[in-house]
Structure formats: C-alpha cells, structure tokens
Design an enzyme around this catalytic site. Structure first.
Site, mmCIF file in Angstrom:
data_model
loop_
_atom_site.group_PDB
_atom_site.id
_atom_site.type_symbol
_atom_site.label_atom_id
_atom_site.label_comp_id
_atom_site.label_asym_id
_atom_site.label_seq_id
_atom_site.Cartn_x
_atom_site.Cartn_y
_atom_site.Cartn_z
ATOM 1 N N ARG A 1 -12.026 -8.223 -5.159
ATOM 2 C CA ARG A 1 -11.209 -8.201 -3.941
ATOM 3 C C ARG A 1 -12.077 -8.508 -2.727
ATOM 4 N NH1 ARG A 1 -6.492 -5.259 -4.465
ATOM 5 N NH2 ARG A 1 -5.954 -6.274 -2.487
ATOM 6 N N GLU B 1 0.844 -1.189 0.000
ATOM 7 C CA GLU B 1 0.000 0.000 0.000
ATOM 8 C C GLU B 1 0.883 1.243 0.000
ATOM 9 O OE1 GLU B 1 -3.634 -0.146 2.079
ATOM 10 O OE2 GLU B 1 -3.659 -2.327 2.210
#
Length: 275
Positions: A265, A3
């Site tokens: 996801r 991330e």
C-alpha cells in the site's frame, strides 16, 4: 476500501431506516438467494459495525429470550456499495446482491467481498479475528501492547485489522502525521504514552468521520480559510495533511510530501514533520 467510520455511519443509517421493522430480504442477482431466504420476513433488530465489517441482526419469534436470531455479515471490500433510499423500491438496477425492503424504504448492496448469514458462534468468530475499534470505544490495552512488542513498522501495524479494526490508508497516514511519527518506525520504538495518544486521536477523528461522512484531519490553523488556500478536492471528501499529496507542500512546514510503499500500500508522509 471504505474505512471504519463509513461502516459505522452505514450501520446508523440502516438502524434508522429498518430497525425494529419487518424487512423483505431478497437477492435480485441471485448470488445471495439462499441466505436471503433465511432472514426474509424477519424483524431487523439492530445494525452493528466492527472495523470494516457490518452485521445486521434479524430475529423471528417472541419473547426475545426465545426468538431465533441470525446475522447478515457484510464486508464491502474494494468495490462494494450499499445504497440506502428513504422511499419505496422500484425495479433493481444492476447486479444487486442483497435488497432490504419495507413499504417506505429500501437498501441495495452491490459488489461486496462478503455477504453471508451467520449464527451467533460464527459472528463471534469474526469479532475474535478483529482488533480494537476506536469508534466502538473498545479497550485498546491489548492492541497497544501488541504494537509496542512488534518490530514491524507502525504504518503497517495500524493497517492490520487484527490489531486495530477500521483504520485504512487515510487515517493511517493522517494520524501518524499528527503524531509526528515516521510510518517506517518500528512499533517497539514508540513510547506507550505516544501510542495511547495515537489511539485517542484516532478515536476523535474517526467518530467525527461517522458524524460528517468525511475524513477531515487538519487543525484549525491549517484549514483553507486560515491559510488562504483553495479547499482540497478528493474522493474521500475532506481536508488532509499528507494522504495523496505526494510532491505538494506540507501545510505545516512547506516540505514536499513523499510517498513510498509498505505491505503493498502507498504510505504518505512529510520527511520534516515526521523525521
């Protein structure tokens, strides 16, 4: 996939190791040999991040206004790794796409989705495709307005890198839990003040992640010591409310955490706290 906080942290470490120094750039694997030759022996002027994208600035010549500038753009993707070592390099191990090297440090890049040399215009085009980045301190006005106009689920919008850059599955799940919002709720149904609060929370959480190298999202009253529970063990390395906690009790209300799929996801949420 790393991330955004991870990429910003890498940029800071690269700046510390190589910033302002002349760097040898090679491609032991060979797949980046042509690009490496373009910047080999240049000075690495800066390392920058925008969302999940890393940009290394290389310059030749002086004074600055007349120097030739190129950028190495790296996107790690699902499998990429960039390892930085504060010591002289030995022989490369494995498929090293790019090696940065000075007499006192080296960094090896393996398995990225993208590693290429860009000019200024090409770099600008990458930035133009990306949304506001909470870690960079970008103005979120356009991003939040886009969310508020959309009927797409907020959980999908937060993962759209053209809307907000750097948010991945962990931050998405955790910031929505902290805001008490179901990930399936359409963006247009969320009050602009609440969207602003989500942005502010992302900024705090992600900047903390840059500092610590972990994703920690639980408030003080839900820390392991406060609750008398064992610390969480997970490869992202932090204390969380719902991410990868399907079937486990919510730290706040005790309801079992749930999981569903959105845009390919997994999405984790508490049906009570986020009802």
């Amino acid at each position: 996939m790393p991330e955004g906080h991870t990429i910003h942290r890498l940029a800071g470490e690269l700046q510390e190791c190589f910033g302002g120094t002349t760097v040898s750039v090679t491609s032991p694997q060979g797949r980046f040999a042509e690009g490496a030759a373009l910047v080999d022996g240049s000075q690495m002027a800066s390392a920058q991040a925008h969302g999940k994208h890393l940009f290394l600035e290389f310059v030749r010549g002086s004074p600055p206004e007349s120097c030739h500038r190129r950028w190495v753009h790296v996107h790690l993707g699902l499998y990429g790794k960039l390892a930085i070592h504060a010591h002289a390099a030995g022989p490369p191990v494995g498929a090293v796409r790019m090696r940065l090297q000075t007499p006192t440090a080296h960094a090896d890049l393996r398995g990225p989705t993208s590693c290429r040399v860009l000019d200024e215009a090409e770099k600008a085009a990458v930035h133009d495709r990306l949304g506001a980045d909470p870690v960079r301190g970008d103005d979120p006005t356009a991003a939040l307005a886009r969310i508020h106009r959309s009927r797409s689920p907020i959980g999908v919008l937060l993962m759209d890198q053209s809307v907000i850059a750097g948010v991945g599955n962990v931050y998405r799940a955790e910031v929505l839990f902290r805001a008490g919002i179901d990930p399936a709720r359409p963006g247009c149904e969320i009050h602009p003040d609440v969207l602003q609060d989500i942005w502010a929370d992302l900024t705090v959480l992600m900047k903390a992640g840059v500092e610590t190298g972990r994703i920690d999202t639980v408030r003080a009253e839900h820390e392991p010591d406060a609750m008398g529970r064992p610390p969480r063990v997970d490869d992202h390395g932090g204390e969380v409310y719902v991410y990868r906690r399907r079937g486990q009790p919510c730290h706040a209300c005790g309801t079992d955490v749930r999981r569903r799929e959105a845009a390919g996801r997994n999405v984790f949420w508490c049906p009570r706290c986020q009802g």
